[in-house]
Design a protein around this motif. Structure first.
Motif, PDB file in Angstrom:
ATOM      1  N   GLY A 177       0.367  -1.213   0.123  1.00  0.00           N
ATOM      2  CA  GLY A 177       0.113   0.256  -0.017  1.00  0.00           C
ATOM      3  C   GLY A 177       0.844   1.699   0.059  1.00  0.00           C
ATOM      4  N   VAL A 178       2.311   1.345   0.446  1.00  0.00           N
ATOM      5  CA  VAL A 178       2.935   2.606  -0.465  1.00  0.00           C
ATOM      6  C   VAL A 178       3.873   2.493  -1.368  1.00  0.00           C
ATOM      7  CG1 VAL A 178       4.838   3.763   1.496  1.00  0.00           C
ATOM      8  CG2 VAL A 178       2.752   2.945   2.707  1.00  0.00           C
ATOM      9  N   SER A 179       4.493   3.406  -2.517  1.00  0.00           N
ATOM     10  CA  SER A 179       4.879   3.055  -3.084  1.00  0.00           C
ATOM     11  C   SER A 179       5.203   4.857  -3.154  1.00  0.00           C
ATOM     12  CB  SER A 179       3.973   3.186  -4.591  1.00  0.00           C
ATOM     13  OG  SER A 179       3.245   4.476  -4.467  1.00  0.00           O
ATOM     14  N   ARG A 180       6.636   5.177  -3.961  1.00  0.00           N
ATOM     15  CA  ARG A 180       7.457   6.106  -4.052  1.00  0.00           C
ATOM     16  C   ARG A 180       6.165   7.390  -5.499  1.00  0.00           C
ATOM     17  NH1 ARG A 180      12.677   6.937  -7.411  1.00  0.00           N
ATOM     18  NH2 ARG A 180      13.063   9.400  -7.340  1.00  0.00           N
ATOM     19  N   TYR A 181       6.018   8.398  -4.602  1.00  0.00           N
ATOM     20  CA  TYR A 181       5.629   9.591  -5.533  1.00  0.00           C
ATOM     21  C   TYR A 181       5.775  10.162  -6.662  1.00  0.00           C
ATOM     22  CZ  TYR A 181       1.935  13.636  -5.687  1.00  0.00           C
ATOM     23  OH  TYR A 181       1.460  15.012  -6.286  1.00  0.00           O
ATOM     24  N   GLN A 182       4.845   9.876  -7.921  1.00  0.00           N
ATOM     25  CA  GLN A 182       5.264  10.370  -9.054  1.00  0.00           C
ATOM     26  C   GLN A 182       6.629   9.999  -9.807  1.00  0.00           C
ATOM     27  OE1 GLN A 182       4.325  15.130  -8.332  1.00  0.00           O
ATOM     28  NE2 GLN A 182       2.395  14.650  -9.105  1.00  0.00           N
ATOM     29  N   ASN A 183       6.866   9.272  -8.847  1.00  0.00           N
ATOM     30  CA  ASN A 183       8.440   8.267 -10.001  1.00  0.00           C
ATOM     31  C   ASN A 183       8.564   6.628 -10.005  1.00  0.00           C
ATOM     32  OD1 ASN A 183       9.979  10.940 -10.420  1.00  0.00           O
ATOM     33  ND2 ASN A 183       9.218  11.521  -8.682  1.00  0.00           N
ATOM     34  N   SER A 184       9.065   6.837 -10.448  1.00  0.00           N
ATOM     35  CA  SER A 184       9.440   4.966 -10.607  1.00  0.00           C
ATOM     36  C   SER A 184       9.663   4.366  -9.201  1.00  0.00           C
ATOM     37  CB  SER A 184      10.439   4.740 -11.759  1.00  0.00           C
ATOM     38  OG  SER A 184      11.253   3.257 -11.958  1.00  0.00           O
ATOM     39  N   ASN A 185       9.978   2.919  -8.863  1.00  0.00           N
ATOM     40  CA  ASN A 185      10.000   2.818  -7.054  1.00  0.00           C
ATOM     41  C   ASN A 185      11.318   2.067  -7.818  1.00  0.00           C
ATOM     42  OD1 ASN A 185       7.830   3.048  -5.690  1.00  0.00           O
ATOM     43  ND2 ASN A 185       7.303   1.035  -6.414  1.00  0.00           N
ATOM     44  N   LEU A 186      12.445   2.627  -8.596  1.00  0.00           N
ATOM     45  CA  LEU A 186      13.802   2.486  -8.402  1.00  0.00           C
ATOM     46  C   LEU A 186      14.752   3.620  -8.403  1.00  0.00           C
ATOM     47  CD1 LEU A 186      13.830   0.981 -12.317  1.00  0.00           C
ATOM     48  CD2 LEU A 186      13.135  -0.549 -10.204  1.00  0.00           C
ATOM     49  N   VAL A 187      15.934   2.610  -7.656  1.00  0.00           N
ATOM     50  CA  VAL A 187      16.655   4.028  -7.352  1.00  0.00           C
ATOM     51  C   VAL A 187      17.866   3.336  -7.695  1.00  0.00           C
ATOM     52  CG1 VAL A 187      15.430   4.832  -5.611  1.00  0.00           C
ATOM     53  CG2 VAL A 187      16.776   3.117  -4.893  1.00  0.00           C
ATOM     54  N   THR A 188      19.046   3.965  -7.638  1.00  0.00           N
ATOM     55  CA  THR A 188      20.464   3.475  -7.943  1.00  0.00           C
ATOM     56  C   THR A 188      21.432   2.765  -6.857  1.00  0.00           C
ATOM     57  OG1 THR A 188      20.168   4.520 -10.354  1.00  0.00           O
ATOM     58  CG2 THR A 188      22.370   4.021  -9.498  1.00  0.00           C
ATOM     59  N   VAL A 189      21.653   2.576  -6.907  1.00  0.00           N
ATOM     60  CA  VAL A 189      22.975   2.071  -5.889  1.00  0.00           C
ATOM     61  C   VAL A 189      24.403   1.740  -6.162  1.00  0.00           C
ATOM     62  CG1 VAL A 189      23.685   0.750  -3.756  1.00  0.00           C
ATOM     63  CG2 VAL A 189      21.363   1.104  -4.103  1.00  0.00           C
ATOM     64  N   LYS A 190      25.783   3.021  -5.600  1.00  0.00           N
ATOM     65  CA  LYS A 190      26.921   2.919  -6.208  1.00  0.00           C
ATOM     66  C   LYS A 190      27.703   2.381  -4.958  1.00  0.00           C
ATOM     67  CE  LYS A 190      26.360   6.309  -9.755  1.00  0.00           C
ATOM     68  NZ  LYS A 190      26.786   7.505 -10.431  1.00  0.00           N
ATOM     69  N   LEU A 191      28.203   1.318  -5.795  1.00  0.00           N
ATOM     70  CA  LEU A 191      29.673   1.311  -4.459  1.00  0.00           C
ATOM     71  C   LEU A 191      31.312   1.866  -5.065  1.00  0.00           C
ATOM     72  CD1 LEU A 191      28.255  -2.187  -2.589  1.00  0.00           C
ATOM     73  CD2 LEU A 191      27.643   0.508  -2.006  1.00  0.00           C
ATOM     74  N   ASN A 192      31.752   2.237  -4.396  1.00  0.00           N
ATOM     75  CA  ASN A 192      33.457   1.909  -4.865  1.00  0.00           C
ATOM     76  C   ASN A 192      34.356   1.327  -3.905  1.00  0.00           C
ATOM     77  OD1 ASN A 192      32.604   5.253  -4.682  1.00  0.00           O
ATOM     78  ND2 ASN A 192      32.771   4.860  -6.753  1.00  0.00           N
ATOM     79  N   VAL A 193      34.314   0.183  -4.700  1.00  0.00           N
ATOM     80  CA  VAL A 193      35.307  -1.037  -4.262  1.00  0.00           C
ATOM     81  C   VAL A 193      36.704  -0.249  -5.123  1.00  0.00           C
ATOM     82  CG1 VAL A 193      36.333  -3.314  -4.214  1.00  0.00           C
ATOM     83  CG2 VAL A 193      33.492  -2.229  -4.113  1.00  0.00           C
ATOM     84  N   ASP A 194      37.974  -0.304  -4.915  1.00  0.00           N
ATOM     85  CA  ASP A 194      39.555  -0.676  -4.866  1.00  0.00           C
ATOM     86  C   ASP A 194      40.179  -1.828  -4.022  1.00  0.00           C
ATOM     87  OD1 ASP A 194      39.540   2.101  -6.646  1.00  0.00           O
ATOM     88  OD2 ASP A 194      38.727   3.014  -4.240  1.00  0.00           O
ATOM     89  N   LYS A 195      41.233  -1.557  -5.168  1.00  0.00           N
ATOM     90  CA  LYS A 195      41.643  -3.256  -4.732  1.00  0.00           C
ATOM     91  C   LYS A 195      43.323  -2.725  -3.291  1.00  0.00           C
ATOM     92  CE  LYS A 195      45.046  -6.439  -6.482  1.00  0.00           C
ATOM     93  NZ  LYS A 195      44.271  -7.436  -5.789  1.00  0.00           N
ATOM     94  N   VAL A 196      43.144  -3.384  -2.591  1.00  0.00           N
ATOM     95  CA  VAL A 196      44.725  -2.505  -1.675  1.00  0.00           C
ATOM     96  C   VAL A 196      45.757  -3.302  -2.119  1.00  0.00           C
ATOM     97  CG1 VAL A 196      45.259  -3.480   0.580  1.00  0.00           C
ATOM     98  CG2 VAL A 196      42.428  -3.589   0.301  1.00  0.00           C
ATOM     99  N   GLN A 197      47.080  -2.092  -2.193  1.00  0.00           N
ATOM    100  CA  GLN A 197      48.308  -2.168  -2.355  1.00  0.00           C
ATOM    101  C   GLN A 197      48.934  -1.746  -0.964  1.00  0.00           C
ATOM    102  OE1 GLN A 197      48.775  -0.503  -6.540  1.00  0.00           O
ATOM    103  NE2 GLN A 197      46.629  -0.484  -6.503  1.00  0.00           N
TER     104      GLN A 197
END
Length: 435
Positions: A291-311
């Motif tokens: 019964g709850v949704s995002r108002y006037q927009n798609s329910n999709l959001v973008t998640v960004k994760l930054n992963v770096d190699k350890v040196q």
């Protein structure tokens, strides 16, 4: 002269009374003929089905009302009332010119002196019927922080029927839905209106129904933060250096009871087997209650994760790179272990690139030390985002008494001015760690 009017007053009054009754008796006996006008007598249409059965509509041009002058004896005419006059036309006798003679029902003892108009004039046009979708408009607004959703109108169509000319005027079939100040669903009935292009109501059209039932869902709005929660662990040799969700705030719409329970939205993202940056779309429906949704927009959001190699990075510290703090008075210092000091750090490339011998600021503190040989810890300053892999370096020094005029050899003085001409301009964002 005054005696003329006052003399025999009684006889004069009696004479006047007698004369009146004599006149009244004569009038009653003779009962003279008089005429009287009656205005706006409605004309009743008989046998209208002669026209309507042919699926035709009657437009009345003239003669729906008639003015009549009646004549007759005073005693009859004076008792006569407008409602006693019956005027009719009979569609069975419609002429080829679409006119009808207006008849006045005979009344005993009364004649029709005049009538105007004498005829009723009409025109005919075909009747048209069609089904129309019912549109709507809202009257008022819900309470602040509430919105209305699309209404449910039952039924949502209506059959209308009327002359073609009138039907052509109907641009919209509309019902008004009252929702002013609402915080809960609104259920009511609304009257159907037929409107022309200017918003005026069109008359002389039949409707299959006059009202409809409607329900307007009322929902609450709320803005909340969207947070990222990582689960699991990255593979060895990798580090999570940042995370964000776009957008980081969303407006939700839903029932008041459901919305009030939500403070933040937390999206869980697993780190297992992740060895590169993550850019992933997540559907908020996975964390939103029913019964709850995002108002006037798609329910999709973008998640960004930054992963770096350890040196790892090795830095060499020379003896002349070491700053001296708090050298006791009248003592000279010499460094016994003159070999280079090598330290290794582990972290991501961006953080390691900021580490230099100058940013480390290698320092030894001689506070409260006396004459003799000592092993002191080499203090280094480096960001918390990196890890010192090697052990904390130790420096063996020897303090000797200072003769008059002696100059400390192989090391700068307490001011610690080393590197003054080669100072690094790089900034370190992380809080430094002092060993």
């Amino acid at each position: 002269m005054g005696n003329v009017f006052t003399r025999n007053v009684g006889w004069k009054i009696a004479s006047f009374v007698i004369a009146f009754f004599v006149w009244f008796a004569i009038v009653r006996v003779e009962d003279p003929y008089i005429t009287k006008d009656f205005k706006n007598i409605p004309v009743k249409v008989l046998n209208e089905e002669v026209i309507t059965s042919k699926n035709q509509y009657i437009n009345f041009i003239e003669g729906q009302y008639v003015d009549v002058t009646l004549g007759g004896k005073r005693t009859i005419i004076e008792r006569f009332n407008k409602k006693d006059i019956i005027a009719t036309v009979d569609m069975q006798y419609l002429s080829f010119t679409d006119s009808l003679v207006i008849d006045i029902k005979p009344i005993e003892g009364i004649t029709v002196v005049k009538k105007s108009p004498n005829d009723m004039r009409i025109s005919r046009e075909n009747v048209k019927s069609e089904s129309r979708k019912i549109t709507y408009e809202f009257e008022g607004n819900p309470e602040e922080s509430y919105i209305h959703l699309d209404p449910i109108i039952t039924p949502n169509t209506v059959e209308i029927e009327g002359p073609e000319s009138k039907m052509a005027q109907v641009q919209e079939v509309k019902v008004t839905l009252g929702i002013d100040g609402a915080t809960n669903d609104v259920t009511s009935v609304g009257k159907i209106r037929l409107l022309d292009k200017d918003g005026n109501e069109v008359s002389d059209i039949d409707k299959s129904i006059e009202e409809v039932s409607y329900q307007v869902p009322i929902r609450k709005l709320k803005e909340v933060n969207v947070l990222v929660k990582t689960t699991g662990n990255l593979p060895s040799g990798y580090k999570l250096t940042g995370s964000e969700v776009i957008p980081n705030k969303v407006t939700l719409v839903g029932t008041e009871s459901a919305i009030d329970k939500i403070t933040n939205l937390v999206l869980e993202v697993p780190l297992n087997n992740v060895t590169a940056d993550v850019n992933r779309e997540i559907n908020l429906a996975t964390v939103l209650p029913v019964g709850v949704s995002r108002y006037q927009n798609s329910n999709l959001v973008t998640v960004k994760l930054n992963v770096d190699k350890v040196q790892e990075k090795e830095v060499t510290i020379l003896t002349h790179d070491i700053s001296i703090e708090r050298l006791p008075e009248n003592l000279n210092i010499s460094i016994v272990n003159t070999e280079d000091i090598k330290v290794t750090f582990r972290g991501i490339l961006e953080d390691l690139s900021r580490i230099t011998v100058y940013s480390l600021n290698p320092t030894i503190n001689l506070n409260n030390l006396e004459e003799g040989r000592h092993e002191v810890t080499l203090n280094l300053t480096y960001p918390r985002s990196v890890e010192l892999v090697t052990e904390i370096p130790k420096v063996v020094i020897e303090l000797t008494k200072q003769d008059q005029g002696d100059v400390t050899e192989n090391i700068q003085d307490n001011a610690g001015d080393i590197g003054e001409d080669t100072e690094s301009n790089e900034s370190v964002d992380d809080t430094p760690v002092n060993n």
